[in-house]
Design a protein around this motif. Structure first.
Motif, PDB file in Angstrom:
ATOM      1  N   LEU A  86       0.832  -1.205   0.000  1.00  7.82           N
ATOM      2  CA  LEU A  86       0.000   0.000   0.000  1.00  7.82           C
ATOM      3  C   LEU A  86       0.867   1.255   0.000  1.00  7.82           C
ATOM      4  CD1 LEU A  86      -2.752  -1.079   2.552  1.00  7.82           C
ATOM      5  CD2 LEU A  86      -2.948  -0.943   0.060  1.00  7.82           C
ATOM      6  N   GLU A  87       2.000   1.176   0.695  1.00  8.22           N
ATOM      7  CA  GLU A  87       2.889   2.344   0.785  1.00  8.22           C
ATOM      8  C   GLU A  87       3.580   2.662  -0.534  1.00  8.22           C
ATOM      9  OE1 GLU A  87       5.830   2.172   3.997  1.00  8.22           O
ATOM     10  OE2 GLU A  87       4.176   1.505   5.274  1.00  8.22           O
ATOM     11  N   CYS A  88       3.759   1.638  -1.341  1.00  5.79           N
ATOM     12  CA  CYS A  88       4.529   1.800  -2.571  1.00  5.79           C
ATOM     13  C   CYS A  88       3.758   2.625  -3.594  1.00  5.79           C
ATOM     14  CB  CYS A  88       4.839   0.396  -3.103  1.00  5.79           C
ATOM     15  SG  CYS A  88       5.198   0.272  -4.839  1.00  5.79           S
ATOM     16  N   GLU A  89       4.443   3.539  -4.236  1.00  7.17           N
ATOM     17  CA  GLU A  89       3.829   4.349  -5.293  1.00  7.17           C
ATOM     18  C   GLU A  89       4.715   4.325  -6.523  1.00  7.17           C
ATOM     19  OE1 GLU A  89       2.798   8.346  -4.308  1.00  7.17           O
ATOM     20  OE2 GLU A  89       1.787   7.679  -2.471  1.00  7.17           O
ATOM     21  N   TYR A  90       4.103   4.410  -7.685  1.00  4.75           N
ATOM     22  CA  TYR A  90       4.891   4.383  -8.907  1.00  4.75           C
ATOM     23  C   TYR A  90       4.224   5.283  -9.941  1.00  4.75           C
ATOM     24  CZ  TYR A  90       8.095   2.655 -12.373  1.00  4.75           C
ATOM     25  OH  TYR A  90       9.076   2.569 -13.320  1.00  4.75           O
ATOM     26  N   ALA A  91       4.570   6.567  -9.841  1.00  7.43           N
ATOM     27  CA  ALA A  91       3.857   7.596 -10.597  1.00  7.43           C
ATOM     28  C   ALA A  91       3.996   7.442 -12.109  1.00  7.43           C
ATOM     29  CB  ALA A  91       4.353   8.970 -10.170  1.00  7.43           C
ATOM     30  N   VAL A  92       5.132   6.895 -12.552  1.00  5.20           N
ATOM     31  CA  VAL A  92       5.390   6.808 -13.988  1.00  5.20           C
ATOM     32  C   VAL A  92       4.303   5.976 -14.679  1.00  5.20           C
ATOM     33  CG1 VAL A  92       7.035   5.845 -15.640  1.00  5.20           C
ATOM     34  CG2 VAL A  92       7.854   7.188 -13.715  1.00  5.20           C
ATOM     35  N   ARG A  93       3.720   5.056 -13.931  1.00  3.87           N
ATOM     36  CA  ARG A  93       2.579   4.303 -14.459  1.00  3.87           C
ATOM     37  C   ARG A  93       1.372   4.483 -13.544  1.00  3.87           C
ATOM     38  NH1 ARG A  93       3.800  -0.808 -18.172  1.00  3.87           N
ATOM     39  NH2 ARG A  93       4.856   0.382 -19.757  1.00  3.87           N
ATOM     40  N   GLY A  94       1.229   5.656 -12.975  1.00  2.16           N
ATOM     41  CA  GLY A  94       0.186   5.885 -11.983  1.00  2.16           C
ATOM     42  C   GLY A  94      -1.128   6.332 -12.605  1.00  2.16           C
ATOM     43  N   GLU A  95      -1.836   7.112 -11.795  1.00  5.66           N
ATOM     44  CA  GLU A  95      -3.195   7.585 -12.073  1.00  5.66           C
ATOM     45  C   GLU A  95      -3.333   8.257 -13.436  1.00  5.66           C
ATOM     46  OE1 GLU A  95      -5.891  10.707  -9.717  1.00  5.66           O
ATOM     47  OE2 GLU A  95      -4.101   9.975  -8.673  1.00  5.66           O
ATOM     48  N   ILE A  96      -2.348   9.118 -13.763  1.00  8.37           N
ATOM     49  CA  ILE A  96      -2.427   9.871 -15.021  1.00  8.37           C
ATOM     50  C   ILE A  96      -2.411   8.897 -16.211  1.00  8.37           C
ATOM     51  CG2 ILE A  96      -1.198  11.522 -16.500  1.00  8.37           C
ATOM     52  CD1 ILE A  96      -2.003  13.127 -14.257  1.00  8.37           C
ATOM     53  N   VAL A  97      -1.594   7.856 -16.089  1.00  6.43           N
ATOM     54  CA  VAL A  97      -1.490   6.903 -17.189  1.00  6.43           C
ATOM     55  C   VAL A  97      -2.781   6.084 -17.312  1.00  6.43           C
ATOM     56  CG1 VAL A  97      -0.138   5.001 -18.142  1.00  6.43           C
ATOM     57  CG2 VAL A  97       0.998   6.823 -16.886  1.00  6.43           C
ATOM     58  N   THR A  98      -3.364   5.761 -16.175  1.00  8.42           N
ATOM     59  CA  THR A  98      -4.646   5.049 -16.210  1.00  8.42           C
ATOM     60  C   THR A  98      -5.697   5.910 -16.920  1.00  8.42           C
ATOM     61  OG1 THR A  98      -4.021   4.009 -14.126  1.00  8.42           O
ATOM     62  CG2 THR A  98      -6.329   3.842 -14.763  1.00  8.42           C
ATOM     63  N   LEU A  99      -5.705   7.202 -16.606  1.00  5.69           N
ATOM     64  CA  LEU A  99      -6.619   8.121 -17.296  1.00  5.69           C
ATOM     65  C   LEU A  99      -6.317   8.155 -18.794  1.00  5.69           C
ATOM     66  CD1 LEU A  99      -8.760  10.363 -17.424  1.00  5.69           C
ATOM     67  CD2 LEU A  99      -7.010  11.999 -16.674  1.00  5.69           C
ATOM     68  N   ALA A 100      -5.029   8.181 -19.134  1.00  8.30           N
ATOM     69  CA  ALA A 100      -4.642   8.231 -20.548  1.00  8.30           C
ATOM     70  C   ALA A 100      -5.150   6.998 -21.287  1.00  8.30           C
ATOM     71  CB  ALA A 100      -3.121   8.339 -20.670  1.00  8.30           C
ATOM     72  N   GLN A 101      -5.035   5.844 -20.646  1.00  9.85           N
ATOM     73  CA  GLN A 101      -5.504   4.611 -21.286  1.00  9.85           C
ATOM     74  C   GLN A 101      -7.013   4.662 -21.504  1.00  9.85           C
ATOM     75  OE1 GLN A 101      -3.788   1.870 -18.502  1.00  9.85           O
ATOM     76  NE2 GLN A 101      -1.900   1.593 -19.672  1.00  9.85           N
ATOM     77  N   LYS A 102      -7.716   5.265 -20.564  1.00  9.18           N
ATOM     78  CA  LYS A 102      -9.171   5.411 -20.691  1.00  9.18           C
ATOM     79  C   LYS A 102      -9.497   6.335 -21.876  1.00  9.18           C
ATOM     80  CE  LYS A 102     -13.025   7.302 -18.018  1.00  9.18           C
ATOM     81  NZ  LYS A 102     -12.863   8.742 -18.353  1.00  9.18           N
ATOM     82  N   LEU A 103      -8.794   7.450 -21.955  1.00  6.98           N
ATOM     83  CA  LEU A 103      -9.040   8.385 -23.061  1.00  6.98           C
ATOM     84  C   LEU A 103      -8.729   7.718 -24.403  1.00  6.98           C
ATOM     85  CD1 LEU A 103      -7.598  11.797 -21.732  1.00  6.98           C
ATOM     86  CD2 LEU A 103      -9.893  10.839 -21.455  1.00  6.98           C
ATOM     87  N   GLN A 104      -7.655   6.938 -24.425  1.00  4.13           N
ATOM     88  CA  GLN A 104      -7.288   6.271 -25.671  1.00  4.13           C
ATOM     89  C   GLN A 104      -8.391   5.310 -26.112  1.00  4.13           C
ATOM     90  OE1 GLN A 104      -3.505   4.028 -25.646  1.00  4.13           O
ATOM     91  NE2 GLN A 104      -3.251   4.859 -27.688  1.00  4.13           N
ATOM     92  N   GLN A 105      -8.934   4.606 -25.157  1.00  2.00           N
ATOM     93  CA  GLN A 105     -10.044   3.696 -25.443  1.00  2.00           C
ATOM     94  C   GLN A 105     -11.230   4.483 -26.011  1.00  2.00           C
ATOM     95  OE1 GLN A 105      -9.743   0.492 -25.332  1.00  2.00           O
ATOM     96  NE2 GLN A 105     -11.840   0.195 -26.049  1.00  2.00           N
ATOM     97  N   GLU A 106     -11.518   5.622 -25.402  1.00  3.44           N
ATOM     98  CA  GLU A 106     -12.630   6.456 -25.874  1.00  3.44           C
ATOM     99  C   GLU A 106     -12.384   6.961 -27.293  1.00  3.44           C
ATOM    100  OE1 GLU A 106     -13.691   7.960 -21.328  1.00  3.44           O
ATOM    101  OE2 GLU A 106     -12.971   9.418 -22.815  1.00  3.44           O
TER     102      GLU A 106
END
Lengths: 484, 484
Positions: free
Chosen positions: B17-37
């Protein structure tokens, strides 16, 4: 001269010291040393080569790769040749077609790019379809996590589940030491359940219940159950009814079922079949909400034996979306698994079909490997069973025999006098006398007071007679030396 | 309907839970969603594609692989074609020769076998020779551990060094989040040292001394110092003199020096050169007994950018034999890294030489990539520096720009009102408006109260003008909306 090293055995992570991995342990280090000596002086030992029967590494012992798979990999590595005329002379038509299909599934056809953290979506589609075809139940590409072989997938699940020494993971004994090593590295407790050698390494639910009670009484929360089917090192194939009991047990006790199914294509007896645990669970009517289930698969085993490609996947079902997100995050920290391994994982789950140009040669290659493995397993098993004090269950599947050796007391005493575990003593002398590398049973765990070794069935067929005679001769000499 | 899941966020390993990895974080998840759209409806957004500038993944943005490397990989994948006449029409003579050489280095020519846990010995010989040629100091093939990219090597060292929360690892701030993630996963403490943005992300020894004292006063034992050179996300190249100070500091304080040198081929300014930390240490007269030093290299970066191949190595020097044995054991648990990645690692450390058939085309490909990166870095840097409230140090090396954005208070308040970190707020709006994916500075760490983002310089040259105009237009609109 004193050194400035601040990193010592006293200051490193003690979990690393606890971890053991016999498959590449002391015996293998000795084997590498002997091999070096043989290279320098071919007469230095009473044999002229080292035979690595310690590890399921088929191609190191001469097994040839499946041509179709390698054609596709080569074309995906160098797509620039796909359109060239010469390529049609070198590669089968369906390998060229498959390479085009795969490249179309890769964004920008970039086989040199990091993929999605779970692996290329199109390849996961193919794998899910392959699972569906195998099981007759739906599979979701979003449940697939492609990994560099099965090992990183196992580590990922251990990392997720283990909080402290008070978290336990059920493992069969004997077990494949990846599990004990991974549990040690992540600081958990291995909770053993013993397979019953007398009934062909049977798995009794009563044993699971007993061990669960014992673990609970020690304050251990058991989180998951590892089952290896077909078995490693034990080679048994579970009966479907037994699998149902295991599913029921895990469901009732709220345990994650970690199903090592990397030997799913390695079945050598007509009376046994591979059933995935997911298929068994679904056929019992249990779905996503009933049981958390992870299935591990690898390109290293089967008839393909592509160990060096480090391809594999886990299929993760029955976890909540929040937990899935955590697994995804951990996968993301390593970015993705290698693309060649990903492609190969899709190929083994979707090999050539009847009618494809490569089908006949593909089938012939596959069949030759698998039917030869059947023969080798039988020959070695028979030979082992003919030795004094040795009994060996049949290899129904996987790649190993795990004979029990009843060592004379004198041998046990001799081993103890040099501070060596008796089966390691036996294995080391075997190596020194014959060049054959096996792994002592103590590296896998065994009922206390019993001794075994694991030997792969992987040397090529024409070598088996020599191996049998060297092994038999050594064993006779050993017994003559130590017979009580 | 209640589910039977026993695995919940409350019962998993809290380190995850403590671990974070911004390079593939929230923004990228959003990007993948937009790409799908966008795939489903090309008019769904005010842009027609997603531009992934979040990650150093050159081939995903159209960079072509180096032909020679791919030729050799394809031939090693499918050695059966090596002797065929057609092959000579498809492949360069030196790639064929190299493939033969490599196959001869692999026991049994088995590219599908597990290798030695550290990687194939012959390939390690080649890599050691390459390091020697680069540094002018000896390198030992037994010090090389080939890994699936650099990430697993970093994890291995963290796992070795971290015993508990009281063990600290020095990391630059800003840092590449692999380090923070790995330290979190292994339960250690990240001890920051801040790079000085005003002096081009300079590294001051006084800052290291201060932070070391602070860590000690909190009961933290600092075990190692991570240095990333060329810098990620900061793009600076350390001066040799500065490197000497760092070596001296680590030696004096008994810290393991973990040198991330994966961008060693990515230098874009004539006044800076790459010097490996090993070379610097050796040139100071410090040997095996003086300093423990690990250098990480990867096939994912450089001019080759072969991220998907997951090849890399660490060169491990200055550890006692007992510790080396422990590192070897941990490497063994995963058996070996993928062979294609191993081969590629040997190729990047031993590319074609003057006189080889491929040399000219190889050099032209390499030069085109590197000189284009110089241009792209300059154009983007200039454009960023021309924006209101933005200042950007030059990218001397690596693959990134890390501009500072002085966000208006109103923007900060608007971010806080939606519970978002201000630079993530900026980055998310950028993505929604333009399709450009960058990583918020908060994912790398930054001086509190300052805001940044990391943007790769990797989009192809012909795309840069459009990116600049989209980015500039967005930024102006943002400032107009939120200007105080």
């Amino acid at each position: 001269m004193a050194s400035n090293h601040s990193v010592t055995l006293d200051t490193i992570n003690p979990k690393i010291l606890e971890c053991e991995y016999a498959v590449r342990g002391e015996i293998v280090t000795l084997a590498q040393k002997l091999q070096q000596e043989l290279t320098e002086n071919p007469d230095s030992h009473p044999f002229d080569e080292i035979l690595y029967c310690n590890i399921g590494n088929p191609q190191s012992l001469g097994q040839q790769p499946i041509t179709f798979f390698r054609e596709v990999l080569a074309l995906c590595d160098h797509p620039a040749i796909l359109d060239k005329t010469e390529t049609q002379g070198l590669f089968s038509a369906d390998s060229i077609e498959r390479a085009f299909q795969i490249l179309d599934q890769i964004p920008g056809r970039a086989t040199g790019a990091y993929s999605h953290s779970q692996g290329i979506k199109g390849l996961r589609d193919t794998i899910a379809a392959g699972i569906e075809a195998r099981d007759g139940f739906p599979a979701d590409p979003n449940d697939i996590f492609l990994t560099d072989g099965a090992s990183p997938a196992v580590h990922m699940m251990m990392q997720l589940l283990i909080r402290s020494k008070n978290d336990g993971i059920f493992c069969p004994i004997p077990q494949y030491p990846l599990y004990s090593a991974s549990i040690a590295l992540h600081g958990g407790t291995l909770v053993p359940y013993y397979l019953d050698e007398a009934t062909g390494w049977g798995l009794e639910i009563s044993e699971l219940m007993n061990q669960l009670q014992q673990a609970k009484s020690k304050g251990i929360t058991v989180r998951a159950l590892v089952v290896i089917n077909p078995g490693n090192p034990t080679g048994q194939v579970l009966a479907e009814n037994n699998q149902r009991q295991i599913v029921e047990f895990c469901k009732n006790e709220g345990l994650v079922l970690l199903a090592d199914e990397v030997y799913q294509e390695n079945i050598y007896v007509p009376d046994k079949k591979f059933h995935s645990f997911k298929k068994v669970a679904r056929s019992m009517g249990y779905g996503e909400r009933d049981i958390s289930l992870v299935s591990f698969q690898s390109v290293s085993k089967g008839y393909y034996g592509e160990c060096g490609k480090r391809g594999g996947y886990m299929e993760v079902t029955g976890f909540s979306p929040e937990i899935r997100e955590q697994i995804y995050k951990v996968a993301s920290v390593n970015l993705c698994s290698n693309i060649s391994g990903q492609i190969l994982a899709s190929l083994v789950m979707n090999p050539p079909k009847v009618g494809d140009e490569s089908y006949e040669s593909y089938f012939a290659e596959k069949d030759a490997i698998l039917s030869s493995l059947v023969k080798r397993a039988q020959q070695l098993e028979e030979a082992l069973n003919s030795l004094e004090g040795v009994s060996c269950n049949r290899a129904e599947g996987a790649m190993y025999l795990f004979p029990r050796i009843r060592l004379p007391n004198k041998a046990i005493e001799a081993a103890q006098s040099v501070n060596t575990v008796p089966d390691a003593f036996y294995a080391r002398r075997l190596l020194n006398a014959t060049g054959i590398v096996v792994v002592p049973g103590s590296g896998f765990g065994q009922v206390p007071g019993t001794w075994h070794f694991r030997c792969t069935i992987l040397p090529q067929e024409d070598r088996i007679p020599a191996i049998i005679s060297r092994l038999s001769e050594y064993h006779k000499g050993f017994m003559n030396e130590f017979r009580d």
